[in-house]
Design an enzyme around this catalytic site. Sequence first.
Site, PDB file in Angstrom:
ATOM      1  N   GLU A   1       0.705  -1.045   0.231  1.00 18.95           N
ATOM      2  CA  GLU A   1      -0.501   0.023  -0.275  1.00 18.95           C
ATOM      3  C   GLU A   1       1.031   1.481  -0.181  1.00 18.95           C
ATOM      4  O   GLU A   1       1.950   1.361   0.377  1.00 18.95           O
ATOM      5  CB  GLU A   1      -0.839  -0.045   1.210  1.00 18.95           C
ATOM      6  CG  GLU A   1      -2.195  -0.881   1.009  1.00 18.95           C
ATOM      7  CD  GLU A   1      -2.072  -1.613   1.517  1.00 18.95           C
ATOM      8  OE1 GLU A   1      -0.744  -2.347   2.778  1.00 18.95           O
ATOM      9  OE2 GLU A   1      -2.856  -3.072   1.456  1.00 18.95           O
TER      10      GLU A   1
ATOM     11  N   TYR B   1       7.934   2.567  -7.119  1.00 17.57           N
ATOM     12  CA  TYR B   1       7.630   1.113  -7.592  1.00 17.57           C
ATOM     13  C   TYR B   1       7.009   1.338  -8.875  1.00 17.57           C
ATOM     14  O   TYR B   1       7.033   0.371  -9.808  1.00 17.57           O
ATOM     15  CB  TYR B   1       5.974   0.596  -6.708  1.00 17.57           C
ATOM     16  CG  TYR B   1       6.102   1.407  -5.547  1.00 17.57           C
ATOM     17  CD1 TYR B   1       6.857   0.685  -4.688  1.00 17.57           C
ATOM     18  CD2 TYR B   1       5.555   1.994  -3.931  1.00 17.57           C
ATOM     19  CE1 TYR B   1       7.544   0.537  -3.845  1.00 17.57           C
ATOM     20  CE2 TYR B   1       5.605   2.009  -2.482  1.00 17.57           C
ATOM     21  CZ  TYR B   1       7.107   1.665  -2.490  1.00 17.57           C
ATOM     22  OH  TYR B   1       6.856   1.267  -1.460  1.00 17.57           O
TER      23      TYR B   1
END
Length: 157
Positions: free
Chosen positions: A102, A114
């Site tokens: 998350e 990411y």
Amino acid sequence: MKIRPMFAGDLDAVLANESTAYDFPWTRGVFADCLKVGNQCWVLERDGEVLGHAIVTIGAGEAHLLNVCVRASAQGRGLGRELVMHALEKAFEAGADALFLEVRPSNHVAGRLYESMGFDEVGVRKNYYPARIGHEDARVLVLDLERFFAGRNASRS
Ligand SMILES: CC(C)(COP(=O)(O)OP(=O)(O)OC[C@H]1O[C@@H](n2cnc3c(N)ncnc32)[C@H](O)[C@@H]1OP(=O)(O)O)[C@@H](O)C(=O)NCCC(=O)NCCS
């Protein structure tokens, strides 16, 4: 620079780094629980100094990156990428097919990291994080480890 398992004796340094990097840092108890339950807990060390950490939990073929953090003064020098790469390798070696995490939508640095590694957004958890005012959603991201490591020299146990 090396990444090695975290021990209870690292927690003072880990907490100090955590408090430089997050508005809402984890407590000592949360890290102690992660060590106790056998999560993968890693620290990145340079010249004997702990500069960052990563925590991964693995179950039912899925890994979850619970925390990745680099001390504020050491950010932007590739250490976060090293920690995430290490977490991916160790999760894959341990048999996980995918790694979830998350991230706050407002966390553009982590989001870019990411995305540059190939993570895809698969959902949103509403009001997941505490914020200075109220709460903030979480973007749920996933990386297919099988695909990520296809053709790379990685082995699984
Ligand atoms: C997110 C974090 C772990 C990244 O670690 P880092 O060591 O600073 O990052 P790196 O130097 O490895 O950079 C990796 C990528 O992040 C992005 N990035 C890093 N610094 C950035 C900046 N100032 N602005 C925008 N993007 C940035 C870039 O995509 C970079 O890749 P590139 O260098 O190839 O362009 C670190 O910033 C941190 O601890 N932040 C606070 C805690 C946190 O947010 N953890 C993640 C929770 S989901």
